[in-house]
Design an enzyme around this catalytic site. Structure first.
Site, PDB file in Angstrom:
ATOM      1  N   HIS A   1      -8.830 -56.579   6.814  1.00  0.00           N
ATOM      2  CA  HIS A   1     -10.201 -56.153   6.550  1.00  0.00           C
ATOM      3  C   HIS A   1     -11.147 -57.265   6.989  1.00  0.00           C
ATOM      4  O   HIS A   1     -10.964 -58.433   6.629  1.00  0.00           O
ATOM      5  CB  HIS A   1     -10.373 -55.856   5.058  1.00  0.00           C
ATOM      6  CG  HIS A   1     -11.801 -55.847   4.612  1.00  0.00           C
ATOM      7  ND1 HIS A   1     -12.767 -55.065   5.212  1.00  0.00           N
ATOM      8  CD2 HIS A   1     -12.429 -56.549   3.616  1.00  0.00           C
ATOM      9  CE1 HIS A   1     -13.926 -55.277   4.608  1.00  0.00           C
ATOM     10  NE2 HIS A   1     -13.745 -56.162   3.652  1.00  0.00           N
TER      11      HIS A   1
ATOM     12  N   ASN B   1     -19.490 -56.519   7.784  1.00  0.00           N
ATOM     13  CA  ASN B   1     -18.499 -55.960   6.867  1.00  0.00           C
ATOM     14  C   ASN B   1     -18.822 -54.488   6.659  1.00  0.00           C
ATOM     15  O   ASN B   1     -19.818 -54.146   6.014  1.00  0.00           O
ATOM     16  CB  ASN B   1     -18.546 -56.729   5.545  1.00  0.00           C
ATOM     17  CG  ASN B   1     -17.523 -56.237   4.527  1.00  0.00           C
ATOM     18  OD1 ASN B   1     -17.010 -55.125   4.631  1.00  0.00           O
ATOM     19  ND2 ASN B   1     -17.249 -57.044   3.520  1.00  0.00           N
TER      20      ASN B   1
ATOM     21  N   CYS C   1     -12.672 -51.458   0.565  1.00  0.00           N
ATOM     22  CA  CYS C   1     -12.228 -52.082   1.812  1.00  0.00           C
ATOM     23  C   CYS C   1     -10.760 -51.833   2.115  1.00  0.00           C
ATOM     24  O   CYS C   1     -10.314 -52.055   3.239  1.00  0.00           O
ATOM     25  CB  CYS C   1     -12.509 -53.573   1.769  1.00  0.00           C
ATOM     26  SG  CYS C   1     -14.192 -53.951   1.214  1.00  0.00           S
TER      27      CYS C   1
END
Length: 326
Positions: free
Chosen positions: A251, A281, A114
């Site tokens: 993120h 995500n 990430c």
């Protein structure tokens, strides 16, 4: 920080197939209300069976090219951040170099999960400022659906697929990059992993081989405790303060997590740009997707001060304070 690198174009791509929260009600014990309350996710995009990370990367670059009418024939480095490459080798970046027909470009993949896209941006800045490169494509792309266990209700609701791309070029007088930071708490790697050749970590056997596994509480605690320190450290390397920020681009892991980070950092929640609600995500792709979405909504303006902070698997983190230059 001395910089001679400027962001000159951006683009994005997400697969057409939408998987919403009601779809998960049919396969695991969950509900739309539960997912939205705990994550902020409404839906996510899922790649086709024959659609891979390189396909998403390629289409994101084509979108960049179309949006800004830029010439990519003289790109001399391609950096693709991903934890879901098509192959162990060649890299996604090498595959993209071939598909784009760019003959004189280097190509590397970066796996910082990430945090990968911000790592990629900072590497591009370093290459250009040092004189090793003049024009760099930085891509964050994932097909997390291909490593998601759809019987695990704790993780399957979180992840989606997507890609975003930035073009970074030499600029002596108008650089985008102001300050950066990076690091890793590798001893906490077992909180978020996807096994490969080894099925052990620190002599402990790993669960669910081949699929992404996350200790949600462990990652949440680490992120909420770590990211505010990253924000402070990055700003301390510049002449700017929290009050100078126009946008915070973390993120997009979990909306409740981002709210806690904002509260601890004295950042207004409205300043946090996220791609979570409609894309889920997407690991290394969340930050460029968040920026792309904000641009489409006419939020980001030329000259705005943005703080990008990637954090996640590794457990790694990376930040970049930039002046938006498009």
């Amino acid at each position: 920080m001395i910089s001679n690198a400027k962001i000159t174009a951006q683009g994005a791509y997400v697969p057409k197939n939408i998987m919403n929260n009601q779809d998960f009600e049919k396969i695991v014990d969950t509900s739309d209300e539960w997912i939205q309350q705990r994550t902020g996710i409404i839906e996510r995009r899922i790649a086709q069976n024959d659609e891979y990370t390189s396909d998403l990367s390629y289409k994101a670059v084509l979108d960049l090219q179309q949006n800004y009418n830029v010439d990519l024939s003289d790109v001399d480095m391609i950096i693709n951040a991903t934890l879901t490459p098509d192959y162990k080798t060649p890299s996604v970046a090498s595959y993209i170099q071939a598909k784009l027909g760019i003959k004189n470009s280097g190509a590397i993949d970066v796996n910082a999960a990430c945090a990968g896209f911000t790592y990629g941006l900072n590497i591009a800045n370093g290459l250009i400022t040092s004189g090793q490169s003049k024009k760099v494509l930085v891509i964050g792309s994932e097909t997390l659906s291909k490593i998601t266990d759809y019987t695990d209700r704790n993780t399957c609701i979180l992840f989606g697929d997507g890609a975003g791309a930035f073009l970074v070029e030499y600029s002596e007088n108008d650089p985008s990059f102001i300050a950066s930071s990076f690091g890793s708490d590798g001893d906490k790697g077992s909180h978020l992993y996807c096994s490969n050749l080894s099925k052990e970590m620190f002599h402990e056997e790993l669960d669910n081989p081949g699929f992404v596994v996350q200790n949600g509480r462990g990652v949440y605690k680490w992120a909420v405790g770590t990211v505010p320190k990253i924000i402070k450290d990055t700003l301390n390397k510049s002449k700017y303060t929290i009050d100078d920020l126009d946008w915070f681009v973390p993120h997009s892991a979990n909306s409740r997590m981002i709210e806690s980070i904002c509260d601890k950092s004295n950042i207004q929640k409205e300043q946090a740009l996220m791609s979570l609600a409609y894309y889920g995500n997407t690991s290394s792709a969340t930050i460029p997707l968040s920026i792309n979405r904000a641009i489409s909504e006419n939020k980001i303006k030329k000259g705005d001060l943005l703080l990008l902070v990637g954090f996640g698997g590794g457990l790694t983190y990376s930040s970049s304070l930039i002046k938006w230059s498009i």
